[in-house]
Structure formats: structure tokens, C-alpha cells
Motif scaffolding. Structure first.
Motif, PDB file in Angstrom:
ATOM      1  N   ILE A  72       0.840  -1.205   0.000  1.00 51.30           N
ATOM      2  CA  ILE A  72       0.000   0.000   0.000  1.00 51.30           C
ATOM      3  C   ILE A  72       0.873   1.252   0.000  1.00 51.30           C
ATOM      4  N   CYS A  73       1.903   1.284   0.828  1.00 50.09           N
ATOM      5  CA  CYS A  73       2.800   2.444   0.862  1.00 50.09           C
ATOM      6  C   CYS A  73       3.556   2.605  -0.460  1.00 50.09           C
ATOM      7  N   GLN A  74       3.789   1.519  -1.175  1.00 50.64           N
ATOM      8  CA  GLN A  74       4.483   1.583  -2.463  1.00 50.64           C
ATOM      9  C   GLN A  74       3.576   2.013  -3.612  1.00 50.64           C
ATOM     10  N   ASP A  75       2.266   1.929  -3.421  1.00 41.87           N
ATOM     11  CA  ASP A  75       1.310   2.174  -4.505  1.00 41.87           C
ATOM     12  C   ASP A  75       1.176   3.670  -4.795  1.00 41.87           C
ATOM     13  N   PRO A  76       1.638   4.129  -5.973  1.00 41.01           N
ATOM     14  CA  PRO A  76       1.591   5.565  -6.283  1.00 41.01           C
ATOM     15  C   PRO A  76       0.181   6.089  -6.547  1.00 41.01           C
ATOM     16  N   THR A  77      -0.799   5.199  -6.708  1.00 42.40           N
ATOM     17  CA  THR A  77      -2.167   5.646  -6.993  1.00 42.40           C
ATOM     18  C   THR A  77      -2.961   5.955  -5.728  1.00 42.40           C
ATOM     19  N   ARG A  78      -2.401   5.675  -4.550  1.00 44.25           N
ATOM     20  CA  ARG A  78      -3.128   5.935  -3.303  1.00 44.25           C
ATOM     21  C   ARG A  78      -3.146   7.435  -3.011  1.00 44.25           C
ATOM     22  N   ASP A  79      -4.239   7.896  -2.381  1.00 42.45           N
ATOM     23  CA  ASP A  79      -4.379   9.294  -1.979  1.00 42.45           C
ATOM     24  C   ASP A  79      -3.506   9.523  -0.743  1.00 42.45           C
ATOM     25  N   ARG A  80      -2.408  10.243  -0.914  1.00 41.04           N
ATOM     26  CA  ARG A  80      -1.440  10.429   0.171  1.00 41.04           C
ATOM     27  C   ARG A  80      -1.856  11.494   1.175  1.00 41.04           C
ATOM     28  N   GLY A  81      -2.992  12.124   0.955  1.00 41.93           N
ATOM     29  CA  GLY A  81      -3.500  13.100   1.915  1.00 41.93           C
ATOM     30  C   GLY A  81      -4.462  12.494   2.917  1.00 41.93           C
ATOM     31  N   LEU A  82      -4.870  11.247   2.688  1.00 39.39           N
ATOM     32  CA  LEU A  82      -5.789  10.543   3.582  1.00 39.39           C
ATOM     33  C   LEU A  82      -5.031   9.487   4.363  1.00 39.39           C
ATOM     34  N   LEU A  83      -5.213   9.468   5.675  1.00 37.51           N
ATOM     35  CA  LEU A  83      -4.522   8.498   6.523  1.00 37.51           C
ATOM     36  C   LEU A  83      -5.528   7.846   7.457  1.00 37.51           C
ATOM     37  N   CYS A  84      -5.713   6.545   7.305  1.00 42.11           N
ATOM     38  CA  CYS A  84      -6.650   5.788   8.127  1.00 42.11           C
ATOM     39  C   CYS A  84      -5.871   5.065   9.226  1.00 42.11           C
ATOM     40  N   VAL A  85      -6.228   5.323  10.477  1.00 45.21           N
ATOM     41  CA  VAL A  85      -5.527   4.746  11.624  1.00 45.21           C
ATOM     42  C   VAL A  85      -6.311   3.546  12.145  1.00 45.21           C
ATOM     43  N   VAL A  86      -5.650   2.382  12.165  1.00 40.30           N
ATOM     44  CA  VAL A  86      -6.284   1.145  12.639  1.00 40.30           C
ATOM     45  C   VAL A  86      -5.440   0.522  13.745  1.00 40.30           C
ATOM     46  N   GLU A  87      -6.055  -0.397  14.478  1.00 42.48           N
ATOM     47  CA  GLU A  87      -5.338  -1.037  15.581  1.00 42.48           C
ATOM     48  C   GLU A  87      -4.383  -2.128  15.100  1.00 42.48           C
ATOM     49  N   GLN A  88      -4.834  -2.970  14.173  1.00 44.73           N
ATOM     50  CA  GLN A  88      -4.065  -4.139  13.761  1.00 44.73           C
ATOM     51  C   GLN A  88      -4.082  -4.307  12.243  1.00 44.73           C
ATOM     52  N   PRO A  89      -3.118  -5.041  11.685  1.00 47.46           N
ATOM     53  CA  PRO A  89      -3.135  -5.306  10.242  1.00 47.46           C
ATOM     54  C   PRO A  89      -4.432  -5.968   9.761  1.00 47.46           C
ATOM     55  N   GLN A  90      -5.075  -6.787  10.608  1.00 51.38           N
ATOM     56  CA  GLN A  90      -6.331  -7.430  10.220  1.00 51.38           C
ATOM     57  C   GLN A  90      -7.420  -6.394   9.958  1.00 51.38           C
ATOM     58  N   ASP A  91      -7.415  -5.288  10.733  1.00 54.71           N
ATOM     59  CA  ASP A  91      -8.397  -4.229  10.536  1.00 54.71           C
ATOM     60  C   ASP A  91      -8.164  -3.546   9.191  1.00 54.71           C
ATOM     61  N   LEU A  92      -6.900  -3.322   8.854  1.00 54.80           N
ATOM     62  CA  LEU A  92      -6.536  -2.743   7.566  1.00 54.80           C
ATOM     63  C   LEU A  92      -7.076  -3.613   6.431  1.00 54.80           C
ATOM     64  N   MET A  93      -6.881  -4.924   6.535  1.00 50.11           N
ATOM     65  CA  MET A  93      -7.347  -5.832   5.486  1.00 50.11           C
ATOM     66  C   MET A  93      -8.865  -5.795   5.363  1.00 50.11           C
ATOM     67  N   ALA A  94      -9.570  -5.704   6.480  1.00 47.61           N
ATOM     68  CA  ALA A  94     -11.032  -5.641   6.441  1.00 47.61           C
ATOM     69  C   ALA A  94     -11.490  -4.382   5.703  1.00 47.61           C
ATOM     70  N   ILE A  95     -10.836  -3.254   5.966  1.00 50.42           N
ATOM     71  CA  ILE A  95     -11.199  -2.003   5.286  1.00 50.42           C
ATOM     72  C   ILE A  95     -10.845  -2.079   3.806  1.00 50.42           C
TER      73      ILE A  95
END
Length: 199
Positions: A72-95
Motif C-alpha cells: 500500500i505504501c508503495q502504490d503511487p495511486t493511493r491518496d497520500r492526503g488521507l490516513l486511516c488509523v487502525v489497531e491491527q493489520p487485520q483491521d486494515l485488510m477488512a477495510i
């Protein structure tokens, strides 16, 4: 009653240490591994070895990665002005599975829980604050779990970021209080992301 071999007994004991695996489930898994081909069983062992040797935390967001940065950090198409804060990597995957979010993430690797002896210093909050202070982020979405600890963690972080001028939002309460993000269904998570509110 027949005695189990030492190797099978040891395998069952190790399997019972896995979350959600009781003695009966551990026995079923052990007997399944005995029935499958040697190649298949060793492929599982090799997959476990590879995970332990190759997977680490991303140096930017603390997601799981096999290099310095996660995909995700390597992906140049991601909106770099938006930052979603999650507790665990599993939460990131769910989103991610909702397909409704195209920004970046920050994984806290837990939540503030004084009763469990977990304070802000045990989490990646300092790294989060540094990222936001670098100036590229315009919105921080607090996607911690809707629990007492998750809400407390979100409030603590919003206080740490109060002087940055960044918009801080919280997931809408489409997610039931007391639930865990990784177990929420896709529609509920999508509604929560789209309907997020300012803290």
C-alpha cells in the motif's frame, strides 16, 4: 485407551496454543496432517517458516510487509492526503476488502489499555504524530475499534494532533459498539467509511 506417539502429542499441544483452537480441533488438524501427503504437510511447515523469516512491519505504516515498505505504501495511486488509523493489520485488510478507501494507513499495533499495561509508548503513536506533522496529510480517519479502549485511543491521538490543523474524523457508528472491525461485514464497513464524522 491407546497412547499417542510423542510427536503427535507434541503437535497437538502446539496446535492448542493457536487462538480459537481447542483440544478437539487440534486433534482433528493433527490427524488431517497425518493423512495428507508428506509434500502437502511440509508445504504448510515451509509457509510458516517463510512467514516468520520474511514478514516484518512496514517502516512507514507498520502494516505487514516482506520488504521495507508494504504494498500500500508503495502504490503511487493511493491518496497520500488521507490516513486511516487502525489497531491491527487485520483491521486494515477488512477495510481494504470494502474497496471504498484509497488512502494510506497507519497501524498502531494495539490500543491504549491501562488495565493490560499498554500505554501510548507501547504503540506506534509517536511515529503517527511524526507522519502527520510532516505536512502531507489533510485528514486522519480514526478507525480504531468502537470499544472503550478504541475510543480512548482515538481521543488520545486526536489530542496529540489537535495543533496540526489536520481534519480528524471517526468512522460512523454503522459498526456496533463493542464489536471488532475485522469481523464487521463489508457493507457495514463501507457505510462507516462513507459516513465518517469529524471528531
Amino acid at each position: 485407551m491407546a497412547e499417542l506417539t510423542e510427536s503427535v502429542t507434541r503437535l497437538i499441544e502446539h496446535l492448542t496454543r493457536l487462538p480459537g483452537i481447542g483440544r478437539k480441533s487440534a486433534e482433528r488438524i493433527a490427524y488431517h496432517l497425518l493423512r495428507v501427503s508428506k509434500d502437502e504437510a511440509l508445504a504448510l511447515a515451509e509457509a510458516i517458516r517463510n512467514v516468520k523469516e520474511n514478514v516484518r512491519y512496514c517502516t512507514v505504516c507498520y502494516n505487514l510487509a516482506e520488504g521495507e515498505l508494504c504494498r500500500i505504501c508503495q502504490d503511487p495511486t493511493r491518496d497520500r492526503g488521507l490516513l486511516c488509523v487502525v489497531e491491527q493489520p487485520q483491521d486494515l485488510m477488512a477495510i481494504e476488502q470494502t474497496g471504498a478507501y484509497r488512502g494510506l494507513y497507519h497501524v498502531l499495533l494495539g490500543r491504549i489499555s491501562p488495565l493490560d499495561g499498554i500505554g501510548p509508548e507501547q504503540l506506534t503513536i509517536d511515529a503517527l504524530v511524526q507522519r502527520v506533522r510532516q505536512g502531507q496529510i489533510r485528514e486522519v480517519i480514526m478507525a480504531t475499534n468502537p470499544t472503550v479502549e478504541g475510543d480512548g485511543t482515538a481521543l488520545y491521538i486526536s489530542n496529540q494532533l489537535a495543533d496540526t490543523g489536520v481534519t480528524i474524523t471517526r468512522l460512523a457508528r454503522g459498526i456496533t459498539p463493542g464489536s471488532v472491525i475485522q469481523f464487521a461485514n463489508r457493507e457495514i464497513l463501507t457505510d462507516a467509511l462513507v459516513g465518517r464524522q469529524k471528531l
